[in-house]
Design a protein around this motif. Structure first.
Motif, PDB file in Angstrom:
ATOM      1  N   CYS A   1       8.142 -60.149 -42.902  1.00 39.68           N
ATOM      2  CA  CYS A   1       9.098 -59.112 -42.508  1.00 39.68           C
ATOM      3  C   CYS A   1       9.896 -59.598 -41.310  1.00 39.68           C
ATOM      4  O   CYS A   1       9.328 -59.952 -40.274  1.00 39.68           O
ATOM      5  CB  CYS A   1       8.360 -57.809 -42.178  1.00 39.68           C
ATOM      6  N   ILE A   2      11.223 -59.629 -41.461  1.00 36.49           N
ATOM      7  CA  ILE A   2      12.125 -60.002 -40.370  1.00 36.49           C
ATOM      8  C   ILE A   2      12.697 -58.713 -39.794  1.00 36.49           C
ATOM      9  O   ILE A   2      13.354 -57.945 -40.515  1.00 36.49           O
ATOM     10  CB  ILE A   2      13.243 -60.930 -40.871  1.00 36.49           C
ATOM     11  N   LEU A   3      12.475 -58.475 -38.518  1.00 37.06           N
ATOM     12  CA  LEU A   3      12.832 -57.217 -37.890  1.00 37.06           C
ATOM     13  C   LEU A   3      13.308 -57.465 -36.465  1.00 37.06           C
ATOM     14  O   LEU A   3      13.182 -58.586 -35.960  1.00 37.06           O
ATOM     15  CB  LEU A   3      11.641 -56.261 -37.893  1.00 37.06           C
TER      16      LEU A   3
ATOM     17  N   GLY B   1      10.396 -61.525 -35.249  1.00 30.21           N
ATOM     18  CA  GLY B   1      11.363 -60.755 -34.476  1.00 30.21           C
ATOM     19  C   GLY B   1      12.606 -61.562 -34.156  1.00 30.21           C
ATOM     20  O   GLY B   1      12.519 -62.736 -33.792  1.00 30.21           O
ATOM     21  N   LEU B   2      13.770 -60.936 -34.298  1.00 29.97           N
ATOM     22  CA  LEU B   2      15.053 -61.582 -33.999  1.00 29.97           C
ATOM     23  C   LEU B   2      15.758 -60.839 -32.880  1.00 29.97           C
ATOM     24  O   LEU B   2      15.734 -59.610 -32.812  1.00 29.97           O
ATOM     25  CB  LEU B   2      15.955 -61.595 -35.238  1.00 29.97           C
ATOM     26  N   ARG B   3      16.401 -61.615 -32.003  1.00 23.20           N
ATOM     27  CA  ARG B   3      17.216 -61.038 -30.930  1.00 23.20           C
ATOM     28  C   ARG B   3      18.708 -61.141 -31.239  1.00 23.20           C
ATOM     29  O   ARG B   3      19.496 -60.352 -30.726  1.00 23.20           O
ATOM     30  CB  ARG B   3      16.911 -61.727 -29.598  1.00 23.20           C
ATOM     31  N   ASN B   4      19.089 -62.141 -32.040  1.00 23.01           N
ATOM     32  CA  ASN B   4      20.500 -62.380 -32.358  1.00 23.01           C
ATOM     33  C   ASN B   4      20.607 -62.841 -33.804  1.00 23.01           C
ATOM     34  O   ASN B   4      19.678 -63.444 -34.344  1.00 23.01           O
ATOM     35  CB  ASN B   4      21.090 -63.427 -31.412  1.00 23.01           C
TER      36      ASN B   4
ATOM     37  N   ILE C   1      18.849 -65.840 -37.777  1.00 23.52           N
ATOM     38  CA  ILE C   1      18.588 -65.610 -39.195  1.00 23.52           C
ATOM     39  C   ILE C   1      18.821 -66.867 -40.020  1.00 23.52           C
ATOM     40  O   ILE C   1      18.240 -67.060 -41.092  1.00 23.52           O
ATOM     41  CB  ILE C   1      19.480 -64.453 -39.726  1.00 23.52           C
ATOM     42  N   LEU C   2      19.634 -67.790 -39.481  1.00 23.31           N
ATOM     43  CA  LEU C   2      19.923 -69.029 -40.212  1.00 23.31           C
ATOM     44  C   LEU C   2      18.685 -69.888 -40.379  1.00 23.31           C
ATOM     45  O   LEU C   2      18.627 -70.734 -41.287  1.00 23.31           O
ATOM     46  CB  LEU C   2      21.025 -69.817 -39.500  1.00 23.31           C
ATOM     47  N   ASN C   3      17.688 -69.722 -39.521  1.00 24.69           N
ATOM     48  CA  ASN C   3      16.469 -70.535 -39.599  1.00 24.69           C
ATOM     49  C   ASN C   3      15.586 -70.134 -40.778  1.00 24.69           C
ATOM     50  O   ASN C   3      14.659 -70.867 -41.115  1.00 24.69           O
ATOM     51  CB  ASN C   3      15.652 -70.402 -38.294  1.00 24.69           C
TER      52      ASN C   3
END
Length: 462
Positions: free
Chosen positions: A429-431, A451-454, A458-460
Motif C-alpha cells: 500500500c502506497i499512502l 509512505g510518500l512525501r512528494n 512514485i517513480l521508484n
C-alpha cells in the motif's frame, strides 16, 4: 362563481408573484418563473401542529413545551429487510417520515420500492402501494417478476389525492408508496398534474398525513435532464429524506445515495445489481468493481475511496497517447474533468514530464462517479504508468491527496482503507507519509506500507 387568476411561480423555491420576473426575489435565481392558473383559496389548508407520534392534533390550540418534557419512542424505525437500503436511510424507515426517491427513467426506482414492499410484507407490516402510472394488472405483472408476495400488500391505482388521503386515513397502513408525485393532483388546485402548484400542494398534504398519522410515506419523483427532481426545489425542502437512485442504464449496478437525511448520514451509499428477478444487494462492492481488471497492463491502478463509513476499491484507468492534432484531447469519465487537467499540470511542472502533445483519457472502471481528493495520487500513478508504458505490481494499491506543489497530503479514515485493501488481498500500500506516521501498523500485519512525501517518489515504484 369566482374567476381563476394567473400567477407566476419560481421553479426553484416556489415564490409566488402576480407578474413575471427575470430574477426571483427569494432565491436570486434567473429565468425560473412559470405561469400557472390558480383557483380561489378554499378552507382545505388550515394551520396544523404535530403532537406526539401517532396522535392527530389538527385544529387544536397548543402551548409551547419544554424540550426536556418531550418524550420520544426509542424504537421508531422499521427495518426494510434490505440492508443496503437500511444503511442509506440511517438504520431503517423512520415512523412518520417523508422520503423522496428520485432517479432517471427506467433506472429502477419503482422496482426498488416494490421490492421493499415485498420484504415488509414478509415482516407482517401493512403496506399500501399507490400508482398513478400503472394499472393494478401492470403492477401485478411487475411484482411476479420479483417473486412471491406474502402478507398485507395493498394496491391502489389512483391519481386523485383526495381519494388517496381518504383511503390512507381509513385503512391506516404503516408504509405508503406514492408512484409518482408528478401524476397526483388535488381538485382544489386548477393547474395540471406535475405543475409547480400541484406538486407543492400534494406534497404538503402527504407531509401532514405522515406526521399526523405516524405513517411512513415514500414519494417517487421524476428527474429533469439536469439530473434534479422535477418540480419546485421547495419539494426537497419539505421532505425528511431525499434519495437518488443512480447508475448507467447500460450497466448492471445501481447506487442509492442520500443527498438529504434529517435522521441519518448523507455520506452512506447502497450498491445494487439489476438482475432479471429484480435488484440484488452487492454486499462486497470492492470485489464487484474490480471484476475483469487487467493484469500486468500499464495505466491501470487500484485505489480506495470512502463512501460514508464504507471503503470501496475501484480501478482508475489512464491512456496517454501522442496526438495528431494541434490541440490535445482530454476526456474524463467518472471523475472531475477540471481535476484531471489540474493534476496533469502538476505532473508537467513538478516532474518535468511533457504532456502538452499527448491525448489523455481517464476512466473509473465500472461506471462509478468519484469526487474524492484521496484518488489524486492513484490518478497521477496511472497517467505516468501509461505515459512510460510501465505497469505497476498487481498487488499494489495507492491513495493520497496531491497539492499544487507536488506534495502528498493526508487523507481521512486511513486505517479503514488499509484494512479493506488487506482484506481484498493486496500486499503493498502506497499512502501519504503523514498518515503512515500516525497509524497503528500492527493492525495490518502482512502488508507492506510505503509512505510518500512528494509525487517524485512514485517513480521508484513504477
Amino acid at each position: 362563481m369566482a374567476k381563476n387568476k394567473i400567477v407566476f411561480f419560481c421553479k426553484e423555491c416556489g415564490y409566488e408573484s402576480s407578474k413575471w420576473l427575470g430574477q426571483c426575489p427569494a432565491c436570486k435565481e434567473w429565468d425560473t418563473f412559470v405561469e400557472e392558473p390558480v383557483s380561489p383559496k378554499t378552507n382545505a389548508y388550515k394551520s396544523r401542529s404535530y403532537g406526539s407520534i401517532g396522535k392527530s392534533s389538527r385544529f387544536e390550540k397548543r402551548e409551547p413545551e419544554l424540550l426536556s418534557n418531550v418524550s420520544i419512542v426509542e424504537d421508531t424505525r422499521i427495518l426494510t429487510g434490505m440492508k443496503e437500503l437500511d444503511r442509506v436511510l440511517g438504520g431503517g424507515i423512520v415512523v412518520g417520515g417523508l422520503v423522496l426517491v428520485g432517479g432517471d427513467p427506467g433506472i429502477g426506482k419503482s422496482t426498488l420500492l416494490l421490492q421493499m414492499c415485498k420484504e415488509l410484507s414478509y415482516s407482517q407490516h401493512k403496506v399500501l402501494y399507490v400508482s398513478g402510472e400503472e394499472s393494478l394488472k401492470q403492477i401485478k405483472m411487475r411484482a411476479e417478476r420479483l417473486g412471491k408476495f406474502d402478507g398485507e400488500l395493498l394496491l391502489l391505482s389512483e391519481t386523485n389525492l383526495d381519494v388517496i388521503e381518504d383511503t390512507i386515513t381509513r385503512i391506516k397502513p404503516e408504509v405508503v408508496i406514492i408512484d409518482s408525485i408528478q401524476t397526483m393532483f388535488k381538485e382544489e388546485v386548477s393547474s395540471a398534474p406535475g405543475s409547480v402548484s400541484q406538486i407543492r400542494e400534494t406534497t404538503g398534504t402527504l407531509m401532514h398525513l405522515a406526521k399526523d398519522l405516524a405513517i411512513s410515506i415514500f414519494i417517487v419523483g421524476h428527474v429533469t435532464k439536469e439530473g434534479v427532481v422535477a418540480g419546485p426545489r421547495v419539494l426537497e425542502h419539505m421532505v425528511d429524506t431525499v434519495l437518488y437512485f443512480e447508475g448507467d442504464g447500460t450497466a448492471s449496478f445501481r447506487i442509492l445515495r442520500a443527498v438529504k437525511n434529517r435522521f441519518g448520514s448523507t455520506n452512506e451509499i447502497g450498491v445494487f445489481e439489476m438482475r432479471g428477478n429484480g435488484l440484488a444487494e452487492v454486499v462486497n462492492p470492492s470485489e464487484y468493481m474490480l471484476k475483469g481488471k487487467p493484469e500486468g497492463e500499464s495505466g491501470s491502478v487500484v485505489t480506495c475511496l470512502m463512501e460514508g463509513t464504507r471503503p470501496i476499491l475501484v480501478e482508475i484507468q489512464a491512456l496517454i497517447s501522442r496526438t495528431n492534432f494541434n490541440m490535445p484531447r482530454r476526456t474524463a469519465a467518472g471523475m472531475d474533468y477540471n481535476r484531471v487537467n489540474l493534476l496533469m499540470a502538476v505532473i508537467e511542472k513538478r516532474l518535468g514530464v511533457s504532456l502538452a502533445d499527448c491525448d489523455a483519457y481517464v476512466n473509473i472502471a465500472g461506471g462509478m462517479r468519484v469526487n474524492e481528493p484521496a484518488l489524486d495520487l492513484a490518478l497521477i500513478a496511472a497517467i505516468l504508468s501509461s505515459y512510460r508504458n510501465l505497469a505497476l505490481d498487481s498487488d499494489t494499491i495507492i491513495f493520497g491527496e496531491v497539492g499544487l506543489a507536488g506534495e502528498v497530503r493526508a487523507v481521512t479514515l486511513i486505517e479503514q482503507r488499509v484494512m479493506e485493501s488487506a482484506k481484498m488481498g493486496y500486499k503493498r500500500c502506497i499512502l501519504p507519509q503523514v498518515n503512515l506516521d500516525s497509524m497503528e501498523q500492527d493492525k495490518v500485519n502482512g502488508m507492506e506500507l510505503i509512505g510518500l512525501r512528494n509525487i517524485r517518489e512514485i517513480l521508484n515504484y513504477m
